[in-house]
Design an enzyme around this catalytic site. Structure first.
Site, PDB file in Angstrom:
ATOM      1  N   CYS A 115     -74.451 -68.523 -57.112  1.00 48.18           N
ATOM      2  CA  CYS A 115     -74.883 -67.702 -58.547  1.00 48.18           C
ATOM      3  C   CYS A 115     -74.169 -66.427 -58.771  1.00 48.18           C
ATOM      4  O   CYS A 115     -73.901 -66.014 -59.815  1.00 48.18           O
ATOM      5  CB  CYS A 115     -76.179 -67.393 -58.387  1.00 48.18           C
ATOM      6  SG  CYS A 115     -77.389 -68.614 -58.329  1.00 48.18           S
ATOM      7  N   HIS A 251     -78.300 -60.755 -62.978  1.00 55.52           N
ATOM      8  CA  HIS A 251     -78.289 -62.304 -63.069  1.00 55.52           C
ATOM      9  C   HIS A 251     -79.619 -62.744 -63.324  1.00 55.52           C
ATOM     10  O   HIS A 251     -80.644 -62.222 -62.962  1.00 55.52           O
ATOM     11  CB  HIS A 251     -77.898 -62.959 -61.348  1.00 55.52           C
ATOM     12  CG  HIS A 251     -78.361 -64.228 -61.257  1.00 55.52           C
ATOM     13  ND1 HIS A 251     -77.723 -65.252 -61.835  1.00 55.52           N
ATOM     14  CD2 HIS A 251     -79.063 -64.708 -60.150  1.00 55.52           C
ATOM     15  CE1 HIS A 251     -78.250 -66.493 -61.393  1.00 55.52           C
ATOM     16  NE2 HIS A 251     -78.852 -66.301 -60.124  1.00 55.52           N
ATOM     17  N   ASN A 281     -82.113 -70.423 -65.083  1.00 64.58           N
ATOM     18  CA  ASN A 281     -80.948 -69.943 -64.148  1.00 64.58           C
ATOM     19  C   ASN A 281     -79.762 -70.655 -63.956  1.00 64.58           C
ATOM     20  O   ASN A 281     -79.895 -71.866 -63.850  1.00 64.58           O
ATOM     21  CB  ASN A 281     -81.391 -69.788 -62.488  1.00 64.58           C
ATOM     22  CG  ASN A 281     -80.545 -69.113 -61.497  1.00 64.58           C
ATOM     23  OD1 ASN A 281     -79.347 -69.220 -61.924  1.00 64.58           O
ATOM     24  ND2 ASN A 281     -80.931 -69.123 -60.440  1.00 64.58           N
TER      25      ASN A 281
HETATM   26  N1  ACO Z   1     -95.826 -75.467 -60.618  1.00 64.65           N
HETATM   27  C1  ACO Z   1     -96.937 -75.342 -59.922  1.00 64.65           C
HETATM   28  N2  ACO Z   1     -97.049 -75.215 -58.831  1.00 64.65           N
HETATM   29  C2  ACO Z   1     -96.082 -74.567 -57.879  1.00 64.65           C
HETATM   30  C3  ACO Z   1     -94.690 -74.836 -58.404  1.00 64.65           C
HETATM   31  C4  ACO Z   1     -94.607 -75.425 -59.963  1.00 64.65           C
HETATM   32  N3  ACO Z   1     -93.373 -75.635 -60.299  1.00 64.65           N
HETATM   33  N4  ACO Z   1     -93.654 -74.802 -57.583  1.00 64.65           N
HETATM   34  C5  ACO Z   1     -94.521 -74.469 -56.493  1.00 64.65           C
HETATM   35  N5  ACO Z   1     -95.824 -74.361 -56.692  1.00 64.65           N
HETATM   36  C6  ACO Z   1     -97.141 -74.040 -56.042  1.00 64.65           C
HETATM   37  C7  ACO Z   1     -96.670 -74.038 -54.579  1.00 64.65           C
HETATM   38  O1  ACO Z   1     -96.860 -75.394 -53.962  1.00 64.65           O
HETATM   39  C8  ACO Z   1     -97.692 -73.182 -53.733  1.00 64.65           C
HETATM   40  O2  ACO Z   1     -99.033 -73.848 -53.794  1.00 64.65           O
HETATM   41  P1  ACO Z   1     -99.994 -73.453 -52.472  1.00 64.65           P
HETATM   42  O3  ACO Z   1    -100.303 -72.048 -52.780  1.00 64.65           O
HETATM   43  O4  ACO Z   1    -100.922 -74.393 -52.730  1.00 64.65           O
HETATM   44  O5  ACO Z   1     -99.158 -73.869 -51.391  1.00 64.65           O
HETATM   45  C9  ACO Z   1     -97.925 -72.098 -54.992  1.00 64.65           C
HETATM   46  O6  ACO Z   1     -97.380 -72.806 -56.044  1.00 64.65           O
HETATM   47  C10 ACO Z   1     -97.168 -70.741 -54.376  1.00 64.65           C
HETATM   48  O7  ACO Z   1     -95.792 -71.057 -54.334  1.00 64.65           O
HETATM   49  P2  ACO Z   1     -94.679 -70.096 -53.924  1.00 64.65           P
HETATM   50  O8  ACO Z   1     -93.429 -70.668 -53.295  1.00 64.65           O
HETATM   51  O9  ACO Z   1     -95.327 -68.832 -52.783  1.00 64.65           O
HETATM   52  O10 ACO Z   1     -94.512 -69.094 -55.165  1.00 64.65           O
HETATM   53  P3  ACO Z   1     -94.043 -67.756 -55.446  1.00 64.65           P
HETATM   54  O11 ACO Z   1     -94.783 -66.821 -56.122  1.00 64.65           O
HETATM   55  O12 ACO Z   1     -92.974 -67.261 -54.388  1.00 64.65           O
HETATM   56  O13 ACO Z   1     -92.879 -68.400 -56.675  1.00 64.65           O
HETATM   57  C11 ACO Z   1     -90.542 -68.825 -56.869  1.00 64.65           C
HETATM   58  C12 ACO Z   1     -91.829 -69.305 -56.384  1.00 64.65           C
HETATM   59  C13 ACO Z   1     -90.791 -69.060 -58.454  1.00 64.65           C
HETATM   60  C14 ACO Z   1     -89.453 -70.192 -56.512  1.00 64.65           C
HETATM   61  C15 ACO Z   1     -90.278 -67.594 -56.278  1.00 64.65           C
HETATM   62  O14 ACO Z   1     -90.266 -67.517 -55.115  1.00 64.65           O
HETATM   63  C16 ACO Z   1     -88.820 -67.350 -56.510  1.00 64.65           C
HETATM   64  O15 ACO Z   1     -88.164 -67.171 -57.632  1.00 64.65           O
HETATM   65  N6  ACO Z   1     -87.833 -67.087 -55.651  1.00 64.65           N
HETATM   66  C17 ACO Z   1     -86.252 -67.122 -56.020  1.00 64.65           C
HETATM   67  C18 ACO Z   1     -85.662 -68.244 -55.973  1.00 64.65           C
HETATM   68  C19 ACO Z   1     -84.591 -68.160 -56.929  1.00 64.65           C
HETATM   69  O16 ACO Z   1     -84.423 -67.533 -57.766  1.00 64.65           O
HETATM   70  N7  ACO Z   1     -83.630 -68.892 -56.412  1.00 64.65           N
HETATM   71  C20 ACO Z   1     -82.500 -69.264 -57.270  1.00 64.65           C
HETATM   72  C21 ACO Z   1     -81.240 -69.093 -56.543  1.00 64.65           C
HETATM   73  S1  ACO Z   1     -81.014 -67.576 -55.727  1.00 64.65           S
HETATM   74  C22 ACO Z   1     -80.880 -66.501 -57.019  1.00 64.65           C
HETATM   75  O17 ACO Z   1     -80.509 -66.790 -57.892  1.00 64.65           O
HETATM   76  C23 ACO Z   1     -81.556 -65.035 -56.964  1.00 64.65           C
END
Ligand code: ACO
Length: 324
Positions: A115, A251, A281
């Site tokens: 990224c 980003h 993204n």
């Molecule tokens: N829809 C519904 N529920 C979902 C989804 C979805 N698409 N995805 C995950 N869940 C559920 C999970 O299973 C979990 O359920 P549980 O509590 O029953 O176990 C719950 O939602 C919470 O999941 P978390 O992963 O803890 O959610 P979080 O608040 O951390 O959000 C996310 C997840 C959006 C991926 C966040 O962590 C994030 O944005 N991280 C950065 C990742 C990123 O941006 N990566 C891209 C590359 S790096 C970069 O560009 C910065």
């Protein structure tokens, strides 16, 4: 003593035609518009058509940037293209785009920093211009990340989209890019990676095992902490204060990560360019897409100071502070 700066002459961007909303994704995986929008700020993403490639998007973005800059492709002496989803293993997508533009003969290569690819490419181009080696440089960030998405995995498939952005840089007596900061820590590979490749080999899984593996919560935490330090380092390197920055162009991965960086900079969100809601993204495409949208909508004006930053797989992280 006179200095050489790299100045942005023009910007351009390109998005695939097809728009896929959160509600569309809720039809294929167990998710909802509410979950995606609350956790990430994403409402929709653009997705390439069958046969449409990173190079196709890069070419369009480049043509628009050249037109805005009033520069002919034949005048370019370097093309640097950030991507982690090249059309082919080789030639590089930069070479493919160079030929389609008719800029044959100049140096052209890809930079893979996930990224952070565009900001890395900008950093490299800046050094070429500052050293006197290059006068007119095309810098592109382009991706078709949805080619790497596992459409059965709700944790990742909702996050990504396709797109490209480009800038044309020219050697100038006045700023220009003040500073760029580039970093990586390969020790974080396990948190965000694609497990297959030409040398490691492919697998019998769908799409030959090409898919994004991500520990989302951990990535989130490291991204916020790292970007916090990065913007401090960048201001210090440029000898500037938070108040000197007119626009933050981050980003576009997650609105909550963007808000945390804006808070660190004591900037209100109306001075932050946000496109994650419309583009999701787009990896290397994200920063130049946001920049081009801000320029063409009239938000970003000549003479303003812009802070660009990115974070991605590697981990890699990078910034550029420049006078537009
Ligand atoms: N829809 C519904 N529920 C979902 C989804 C979805 N698409 N995805 C995950 N869940 C559920 C999970 O299973 C979990 O359920 P549980 O509590 O029953 O176990 C719950 O939602 C919470 O999941 P978390 O992963 O803890 O959610 P979080 O608040 O951390 O959000 C996310 C997840 C959006 C991926 C966040 O962590 C994030 O944005 N991280 C950065 C990742 C990123 O941006 N990566 C891209 C590359 S790096 C970069 O560009 C910065």
């Amino acid at each position: 003593m006179s200095s050489i700066y790299a100045r942005i002459l023009g910007t351009g961007s390109a998005l695939p035609e097809r728009v896929v909303s959160n509600a569309d994704l809720a039809k294929i995986v167990d998710t909802s518009d509410e979950w995606i929008a609350t956790r990430t700020g994403i409402r929709q993403r653009h997705i390439v058509a069958d046969g449409e490639t990173t190079g196709d998007l890069a070419l369009l973005a480049a043509q628009r940037a050249l037109e805005a800059a009033g520069v002919k492709a034949s005048e370019l002496d370097l093309i640097v293209l950030g991507t982690t989803t090249p059309d082919l293993v080789f030639p590089s997508t930069a070479c493919l785009v160079q030929h389609r533009l008719g800029a044959n003969g100049c140096a052209a290569f890809d930079v893979n920093a996930a990224c952070s690819g565009f900001v890395y490419a900008l950093g490299v181009a800046d050094k070429f211009i500052r050293s006197g080696q290059s006068k007119k440089v095309l810098v592109i960030g382009a991706e078709t990340l949805t080619r790497m998405v596992d459409w059965t995995e709700r944790e990742t498939c909702v996050l990504f989209g396709d797109g490209a952005g480009a800038v044309v840089l020219e050697a100038a007596d006045e700023a220009g890019i003040y500073t760029t900061c580039l970093h990586a820590d390969g020790g974080y590979k396990e948190l965000l990676y694609n497990p297959v490749g030409v040398s490691a080999g492919f697998s019998d899984e769908p799409n030959h095992g090409v898919r994004i593996r991500m520990a989302g919560r951990e990535v989130f935490k490291v991204a916020v902490k790292t970007l916090d330090a990065l913007v401090g380092e960048t201001l210090q390197a440029a000898g500037m204060q938070e108040t000197d920055i007119d626009w933050l162009i981050p980003h576009q991965a997650n609105l909550r990560i963007i808000e945390a960086t804006a808070k660190r900079l004591k900037m209100s969100m109306d001075r932050v360019v946000v496109t994650v809601d419309k583009h999701a993204n787009t990896s290397s495409g994200s920063v130049p897409l946001a920049l081009d949208h801000a320029v063409r909508s009239g938000k970003v004006q000549r003479g303003q100071n812009l802070l660009l930053e990115a974070f991605g797989g590697g981990f890699t992280w990078a910034s550029a502070l420049l006078r537009y």
